[in-house]
Design a protein around this motif. Sequence first.
Motif: not given
Lengths: 237, 237
Positions: A12-32
Amino acid sequence: MANSKQTRSRGADKEKLFEKILDTGKDLYVKEGSVGMRALARKLGMSQANLYNYVESKRELWIAIRSSAQKELRKRMADLSRQKFENFTTFCLGVAQSFLEFASEDFPRFSIWEFIPPPPLVVDKITKIPKEIGPFERNYNPSSLINRGIILFSRKAKEFNVNLENPERFYFYLYGVAVGAAQAENELKLSQVMFKKKVVDPIFEPFAISPDTLSPETFRSYVLEEIKLKVEREVNR
Amino acid sequence: MANSKQTRSRGADKEKLFEKILDTGKDLYVKEGSVGMRALARKLGMSQANLYNYVESKRELWIAIRSSAQKELRKRMADLSRQKFENFTTFCLGVAQSFLEFASEDFPRFSIWEFIPPPPLVVDKITKIPKEIGPFERNYNPSSLINRGIILFSRKAKEFNVNLENPERFYFYLYGVAVGAAQAENELKLSQVMFKKKVVDPIFEPFAISPDTLSPETFRSYVLEEIKLKVEREVNR
């Protein structure tokens, strides 16, 4: 017992971290507009080596995000296909509303789905041959949502005895209106954040529309009302 | 004499190369979502050091491309503002057509203007302080084209005795339709290239609409026809 629990919670921790990676990646895509793996690891406070355990390249990250958008859109389309509608107009409005919600719920995901192209495959520095494709790309299956959409619209039209003059054109027009409205609604949101904070982004073209004149919510209602009129014209043709 | 000619032609060569840098940069943005300065120099067959003489970072490149889009849009808006129109409907159609042409003439430029955010300022590796902004950014002046558009539409409406219920909403709706139609028209073009070549991009969601069913040209006419109906409804409200 204790062991199996531990394994589950580690999963579950791994999945949570994976979700966080996707979310942060999406934000960076849209900001930069782009994501560097080093910058992403730094932002997440993890080592680059550990990040590579989850996604092995920015192309893989892009594909993982795109897959999540595809999954969500397919789910919504399946729901709409099963749902009972009063008539063809309410069906079309249901689709448009669902699409606008999909976009506004997670605009970065929508933006990657719709506007941001995939980073190229990494090329070997010496041989210039593209490296092996990663697991997300291997498992990615383009699902041609536009074709599925056209089929769904044609089936629903038949169900409600509506004779579409050109189903492809009709669908594609609604698709264009929805995409543009989603983009405009998001610009309106951004501009109203600036309006409230009295901050102007030095690059973003500023426009000062007060929320009393036009809020994202009233804009959405207006778009849906226009779509309704358009569908009714087609139905009564 | 000979010297001054040489200088002129060297100036012209430099300008030509600068244009080529912008064009190649735009293409890379649209194909790969981002531009690496090293990859750009390689593609242009020039050294990175020489490329930096023209644009000093990818953020500067992005701003140079955006400036060219802004210049073109301002020029078009000034032309439309001076042009004689028969009535408010033909004026609105003229604006929509001009916008769709702006997008399709150079889709990469449009895409950078509309969808792709600026790369961040380069940060000093040690101090983490953003480096000095470059000359393109120093000279960039956001011109708030949406505000200008709303003012132009309101002025033209007055000129033709049209009473817009909510000028901001009316303009923003047309803007959304035009942005989405430009994006949809471009997807249609890409898909028809694939349709003719019988090639399917592994990532792009394929859709098989034959040009006989719906071509980019008939789609554009349809969009303009829909906009016409919308404006006439507003005029006759």
